[in-house]
Design a protein around this motif. Structure first.
Motif, short mmCIF file in Angstrom:
data_model
loop_
_atom_site.label_atom_id
_atom_site.label_comp_id
_atom_site.label_asym_id
_atom_site.label_seq_id
_atom_site.Cartn_x
_atom_site.Cartn_y
_atom_site.Cartn_z
N PRO A 197 0.83 -1.20 0.00
CA PRO A 197 0.00 0.00 0.00
C PRO A 197 0.86 1.25 0.00
O PRO A 197 2.05 1.19 0.32
N CYS A 198 0.27 2.38 -0.36
CA CYS A 198 0.96 3.67 -0.22
C CYS A 198 0.67 4.17 1.19
O CYS A 198 -0.33 4.85 1.43
N PHE A 199 1.53 3.85 2.11
CA PHE A 199 1.32 4.07 3.54
C PHE A 199 2.60 4.72 4.08
O PHE A 199 3.50 4.05 4.58
N LYS A 204 7.31 4.41 3.94
CA LYS A 204 8.30 5.33 3.40
C LYS A 204 9.52 5.38 4.33
O LYS A 204 9.38 5.52 5.55
N THR A 205 10.71 5.25 3.76
CA THR A 205 11.92 5.25 4.59
C THR A 205 12.26 6.67 5.05
O THR A 205 11.79 7.66 4.49
N LEU A 217 7.07 2.36 -5.41
CA LEU A 217 5.80 1.65 -5.44
C LEU A 217 5.34 1.36 -6.86
O LEU A 217 4.78 0.29 -7.15
N ALA A 218 5.54 2.32 -7.76
CA ALA A 218 5.17 2.11 -9.17
C ALA A 218 6.00 1.00 -9.78
O ALA A 218 5.50 0.17 -10.56
N ALA A 219 7.28 0.95 -9.43
CA ALA A 219 8.15 -0.11 -9.93
C ALA A 219 7.71 -1.48 -9.41
O ALA A 219 7.75 -2.49 -10.13
N GLU A 220 7.26 -1.52 -8.16
CA GLU A 220 6.75 -2.77 -7.59
C GLU A 220 5.51 -3.24 -8.34
O GLU A 220 5.36 -4.43 -8.65
#
Length: 488
Positions: A197-199, A204-205, A217-220
């Motif tokens: 998820p975008c969370f 996010k690091t 995330l897009a690459a995943e």
């Protein structure tokens, strides 16, 4: 303690030894014929609703700070909606949509289509968000068979972990919430895979920019298309603001543009689930209107009818409808109560009230006050890990350790205990919406604050004050190792 299954989209559990039973201490099976979400407890009875308040049959007034499951968008007991429903009922209550249409459904769908700024072409009205997701999945699949050059290999969906899209088997299969899925895994379709998820709070690091996080995330997602076969995927499914599963988590800027680009690259559809976050909850009619994208298919629900009637829906883009129009011209799907006249009349009345009273402007005006006060009162609390959201849709995530973001053990049922105490204790008399599995589908706790769009500035202050005191007192007792006093 009351079981979490009395709340929509929240996991059921047996009461643990030593749990408080704040509402009633006698078993419901002795008095009730209802198969309640938790059959070992009696539930409080609502006598009536008055604006932002629910009045129980024992006289207690509960400030409904969550609108149930983010449903009651214009509050309770609005006579205008009741009048509209009754007028429709007196005219014609049921429409067999295989033979007829009805004016209420036609007008509601026209409003919904027009509200998308030309992006959507048709609307399909059902009774629940789960039904809407089932219809959206079937619509996506059939679209690829209706195209001038059919693509019958497209049978798969990609969704996200820690997601929830409905409780029926197809919708549950798309969702990625482990605890909700586990009992029914053997019954579910196996054509769904998931990505992160975008969370931002947990994904996010520390030194990652928004742009870098979005790119990762897009690459995943791109890699998942490649792994399962790009020509086998019907759609990517996501909530613009994640509701029950994560607790009002918005995406970081640019995320949905990036994932839509991946979908376009491989010829797949983008399905946005706005059952919980849509129809004004985030300050615009549709949450995607703040993301710079338009979905191919969209689900809507809770704030469509504001709880006055069971209703939800699906919106389909021109591309989808054009394929059907040039193809068979028939969507192979149907419900006895689809396009129900009374439900449509009630929902249309709700939407007219929202529009005529400019309630979304009220949401946009008071949202910064709601978020600012929550952060001011609870942002530094050692057991509050994150406060996030958009519009009148805010989540508070609880942690055992603020520095490491370590969640409480799932067995502690922190969010549910807080929600139960809020209703049971006269000192608070406030209803919030609890959720669990925030971190991994099992552990993690949050509550959602989602007041009605017509809440006043004073009510927003009252909500925050009651919620803040509730959270502070709950953790003061928990951290001291003593019982949480319901103060009945």
């Amino acid at each position: 303690m009351q079981d979490s299954s009395r709340f929509d989209n929240v996991i059921s559990r047996p009461p643990a030894s030593g749990d408080i039973v704040p509402i009633s201490a006698h078993p419901a099976e002795a008095t009730s014929a209802v198969l309640h979400r938790q059959i070992r407890h009696d539930f409080p009875t609502i006598a009536r609703g008055e604006g932002s308040y629910l009045v129980l049959d024992d006289g207690r007034r509960i400030l409904d700070a969550s609108g149930g499951a983010a449903v009651a968008c214009i509050g309770h007991g609005d006579g205008r909606v009741a009048d509209a429903a009754m007028e429709q009922m007196r005219s014609v209550a049921y429409c067999a949509t295989i033979f007829y249409t009805n004016t209420a459904c036609e007008e509601l769908c026209r409003y919904l289509v027009d509200s998308t700024g030309g992006h959507m072409a048709r609307a399909y009205i059902v009774c629940s968000g789960s039904e809407a997701m089932e219809a959206a999945m079937k619509l996506a699949r059939q679209y690829y068979l209706e195209k001038a050059q059919p693509e019958p290999r497209r049978t798969r969906f990609i969704a996200r972990n820690q997601s929830y899209h409905g409780i029926t088997l197809g919708a549950l299969a798309v969702g990625g919430h482990k605890t909700r899925r586990q009992l029914f895994e053997p019954l579910m379709p196996q054509n769904v895979t998931r990505v992160s998820p975008c969370f931002a709070y947990r994904g996010k690091t520390a030194h990652e920019t928004d742009a870098a996080y979005v790119a990762r995330l897009a690459a995943e997602l791109d890699a998942e298309f490649q792994r399962v076969g790009p020509d086998t995927v019907c759609a990517f499914v996501a909530e613009p603001v994640v509701g029950a599963a994560l607790g009002s988590v918005p995406s970081v800027p640019g995320y949905f543009k990036a994932v839509q680009a991946v979908c376009r690259k491989y010829g797949a559809l983008l399905i946005l689930d706005e059952v919980m976050c849509g129809m004004g909850r985030t300050g615009t009619v549709h949450a995607w209107q703040q993301e710079g994208v338009a979905p191919d298919i969209q689900t809507i629900g809770k704030c469509l009818g504001g709880g006055y009637q069971p209703i939800a829906g699906v919106l389909a883009s021109h591309e989808i409808i054009d394929a059907f129009s040039k193809g068979t011209g028939a969507f192979i799907h149907g419900h006895t109560y689809q396009g129900h006249p009374v439900a449509c009349a009630a929902a249309l009345a709700v939407q007219r009230i929202v529009a005529e009273e400019d309630l979304l402007a009220n949401v946009r005006t008071l949202a910064p006050i709601l978020s600012g006060l929550l952060k001011q009162r609870l942002g530094d609390h050692p057991n509050v890990g994150d406060i996030r959201g958009r519009g009148f849709f805010w989540g508070i995530e609880f942690v055992q350790d603020k520095t490491t973001a370590q969640p409480f053990p799932a067995a502690d049922h922190v969010a549910m205990e807080i929600a139960e105490l809020g209703v049971a204790a006269a000192d608070y008399a406030v209803a919030v919406y609890p959720g669990s599995g925030t971190v991994d589908g099992v552990s993690g706790d949050h509550v959602i604050i989602s007041p009605p769009y017509n809440a006043s500035r004073a009510e927003i202050h009252t909500i925050v004050d009651r919620v803040a005191r509730l959270v502070e007192d709950y953790f003061a007792a928990k951290n001291a190792g003593g019982p949480v006093d319901a103060k009945l």
